[in-house]
Design a protein around this motif. Sequence first.
Motif, PDB file in Angstrom:
ATOM      1  N   ALA A 108       0.821  -1.212   0.000  1.00 36.86           N
ATOM      2  CA  ALA A 108       0.000   0.000   0.000  1.00 36.86           C
ATOM      3  C   ALA A 108       0.853   1.260   0.000  1.00 36.86           C
ATOM      4  CB  ALA A 108      -0.933  -0.014   1.207  1.00 36.86           C
ATOM      5  N   GLU A 109       1.940   1.264   0.758  1.00 37.22           N
ATOM      6  CA  GLU A 109       2.779   2.456   0.850  1.00 37.22           C
ATOM      7  C   GLU A 109       3.541   2.709  -0.450  1.00 37.22           C
ATOM      8  OE1 GLU A 109       5.123   1.838   4.360  1.00 37.22           O
ATOM      9  OE2 GLU A 109       3.319   1.600   5.580  1.00 37.22           O
ATOM     10  N   LEU A 110       4.021   1.653  -1.089  1.00 38.89           N
ATOM     11  CA  LEU A 110       4.694   1.835  -2.369  1.00 38.89           C
ATOM     12  C   LEU A 110       3.716   2.366  -3.417  1.00 38.89           C
ATOM     13  CD1 LEU A 110       6.970  -1.346  -2.506  1.00 38.89           C
ATOM     14  CD2 LEU A 110       7.692   1.021  -2.137  1.00 38.89           C
ATOM     15  N   THR A 111       2.470   1.932  -3.333  1.00 40.62           N
ATOM     16  CA  THR A 111       1.453   2.444  -4.250  1.00 40.62           C
ATOM     17  C   THR A 111       1.168   3.914  -3.960  1.00 40.62           C
ATOM     18  OG1 THR A 111       0.447   0.250  -4.474  1.00 40.62           O
ATOM     19  CG2 THR A 111      -0.912   2.152  -5.066  1.00 40.62           C
ATOM     20  N   ARG A 112       1.056   4.287  -2.699  1.00 38.42           N
ATOM     21  CA  ARG A 112       0.779   5.684  -2.337  1.00 38.42           C
ATOM     22  C   ARG A 112       1.904   6.612  -2.766  1.00 38.42           C
ATOM     23  NH1 ARG A 112       0.024   7.510   2.955  1.00 38.42           N
ATOM     24  NH2 ARG A 112       1.048   5.696   3.886  1.00 38.42           N
ATOM     25  N   LEU A 113       3.134   6.094  -2.787  1.00 39.42           N
ATOM     26  CA  LEU A 113       4.268   6.929  -3.169  1.00 39.42           C
ATOM     27  C   LEU A 113       4.198   7.358  -4.635  1.00 39.42           C
ATOM     28  CD1 LEU A 113       7.236   5.267  -1.239  1.00 39.42           C
ATOM     29  CD2 LEU A 113       6.370   7.599  -0.949  1.00 39.42           C
ATOM     30  N   GLN A 114       3.356   6.706  -5.429  1.00 45.61           N
ATOM     31  CA  GLN A 114       3.168   7.152  -6.814  1.00 45.61           C
ATOM     32  C   GLN A 114       2.605   8.576  -6.864  1.00 45.61           C
ATOM     33  OE1 GLN A 114       0.623   4.132  -8.475  1.00 45.61           O
ATOM     34  NE2 GLN A 114       2.279   2.664  -8.735  1.00 45.61           N
ATOM     35  N   GLN A 115       1.934   8.983  -5.798  1.00 45.56           N
ATOM     36  CA  GLN A 115       1.358  10.329  -5.727  1.00 45.56           C
ATOM     37  C   GLN A 115       2.301  11.333  -5.095  1.00 45.56           C
ATOM     38  OE1 GLN A 115      -1.539  10.415  -7.320  1.00 45.56           O
ATOM     39  NE2 GLN A 115      -1.371   8.182  -7.496  1.00 45.56           N
ATOM     40  N   HIS A 116       3.547  10.906  -4.793  1.00 47.26           N
ATOM     41  CA  HIS A 116       4.482  11.785  -4.082  1.00 47.26           C
ATOM     42  C   HIS A 116       5.854  11.796  -4.756  1.00 47.26           C
ATOM     43  CE1 HIS A 116       1.895  12.686  -0.627  1.00 47.26           C
ATOM     44  NE2 HIS A 116       1.498  11.430  -0.698  1.00 47.26           N
ATOM     45  N   PRO A 117       5.940  12.305  -5.999  1.00 44.92           N
ATOM     46  CA  PRO A 117       7.256  12.397  -6.637  1.00 44.92           C
ATOM     47  C   PRO A 117       8.197  13.345  -5.903  1.00 44.92           C
ATOM     48  CG  PRO A 117       5.596  13.605  -7.886  1.00 44.92           C
ATOM     49  CD  PRO A 117       4.859  12.814  -6.840  1.00 44.92           C
ATOM     50  N   ASP A 118       7.650  14.152  -4.974  1.00 42.91           N
ATOM     51  CA  ASP A 118       8.498  15.009  -4.153  1.00 42.91           C
ATOM     52  C   ASP A 118       9.269  14.210  -3.109  1.00 42.91           C
ATOM     53  OD1 ASP A 118       5.865  14.528  -3.125  1.00 42.91           O
ATOM     54  OD2 ASP A 118       6.302  15.932  -1.488  1.00 42.91           O
ATOM     55  N   LEU A 119       8.794  13.001  -2.807  1.00 39.68           N
ATOM     56  CA  LEU A 119       9.440  12.165  -1.793  1.00 39.68           C
ATOM     57  C   LEU A 119      10.383  11.138  -2.404  1.00 39.68           C
ATOM     58  CD1 LEU A 119       6.404  11.508   0.592  1.00 39.68           C
ATOM     59  CD2 LEU A 119       8.277  13.131   0.914  1.00 39.68           C
ATOM     60  N   ILE A 120      10.072  10.658  -3.615  1.00 43.36           N
ATOM     61  CA  ILE A 120      10.927   9.670  -4.273  1.00 43.36           C
ATOM     62  C   ILE A 120      10.754   9.809  -5.776  1.00 43.36           C
ATOM     63  CG2 ILE A 120       9.128   7.891  -4.063  1.00 43.36           C
ATOM     64  CD1 ILE A 120      11.429   5.809  -3.865  1.00 43.36           C
ATOM     65  N   ALA A 121      11.853   9.797  -6.502  1.00 43.40           N
ATOM     66  CA  ALA A 121      11.818   9.947  -7.953  1.00 43.40           C
ATOM     67  C   ALA A 121      11.112   8.760  -8.591  1.00 43.40           C
ATOM     68  CB  ALA A 121      13.234  10.063  -8.499  1.00 43.40           C
ATOM     69  N   PRO A 122      10.375   8.960  -9.664  1.00 44.10           N
ATOM     70  CA  PRO A 122       9.646   7.851 -10.312  1.00 44.10           C
ATOM     71  C   PRO A 122      10.541   6.666 -10.663  1.00 44.10           C
ATOM     72  CG  PRO A 122       8.886   9.952 -11.178  1.00 44.10           C
ATOM     73  CD  PRO A 122      10.052  10.260 -10.288  1.00 44.10           C
ATOM     74  N   ALA A 123      11.760   6.917 -11.133  1.00 42.53           N
ATOM     75  CA  ALA A 123      12.650   5.805 -11.485  1.00 42.53           C
ATOM     76  C   ALA A 123      13.030   4.988 -10.247  1.00 42.53           C
ATOM     77  CB  ALA A 123      13.910   6.341 -12.164  1.00 42.53           C
ATOM     78  N   ASP A 124      13.243   5.669  -9.127  1.00 45.09           N
ATOM     79  CA  ASP A 124      13.576   4.953  -7.894  1.00 45.09           C
ATOM     80  C   ASP A 124      12.373   4.161  -7.392  1.00 45.09           C
ATOM     81  OD1 ASP A 124      16.188   5.936  -7.853  1.00 45.09           O
ATOM     82  OD2 ASP A 124      15.590   7.739  -6.746  1.00 45.09           O
TER      83      ASP A 124
END
Length: 264
Positions: A108-124
């Motif tokens: 769930a958290e990895l999925t939510r991070l898709q909405q937060h490119p400010d927290l982790i780059a899309p490639a990462d």
Amino acid sequence: MVARIPTVLPPSTSLHELAQRQQHELDAAQWLHEQGTPVIAPTPLLPREPFHRDGFCFTFWQYAPEDHEAEPDYTANTEHIPALHRALRDYPGDLPFLSAADPHSMTAELTRLQQHPDLIAPADLDRAQREWQLLEPLVRSRAAFEKAFPHAPLQPVHGDSPPANIFPSTHGPLYSDFELTCLGPIEWDLAGLPDELVNAYDRSARNQGLRELDRNVLDFVNAVGRLRTVATLALVPQLPELGDYLTPSVQQWKQGPFAGGLDL
């Protein structure tokens, strides 16, 4: 008494799930206390169960006065862990397999991070999700883990880096914080520790005639632990100070090999 009140939880973790985890903690700590293992024990003044109030789920524990002159000694703490594993080996309670990894929340958290490119780059994030696809089956399935690591016995483990959860009381060191106790390999409790502490564990285990750590299993739990750190970035909006705490570990993960170099 001391109340333990978790306040920052993944949105996917329900109060019911938290209460189950807390009940495992209370039962395991009480059992260890009854066996003479030095732990912070649940209070005998209230029922040994989680309490609910105002949307929180909390537990009550005996107060242990802290030795404020004790300096942190993680080598000494790590040398205490083989004895804890020996004590936990006989714990009769029914524990879930590797629930400390919390695979549901990880997804769930990895999925939510898709909405937060400010927290982790899309490639990462793409790399993290591909790593999780590789590791998740071994975290969710005891049978899959045992097939991958047939020589790694499972037993009750602390679940949450016990060398960092030894409390310096005025009566000596006390094991504490069993909230993530589960069934797993002993290596899980040493995940993320530097080589000198891993060697300290092995040295203590040898002296006590106990099993040393399996380096292949240690690589696996380290890979899961690093990915857990990445996924925890999703909690930064709830607790902003987490960002500074997590950043060094996330940078180490980015610089390391895919899935810790595991060949699965």
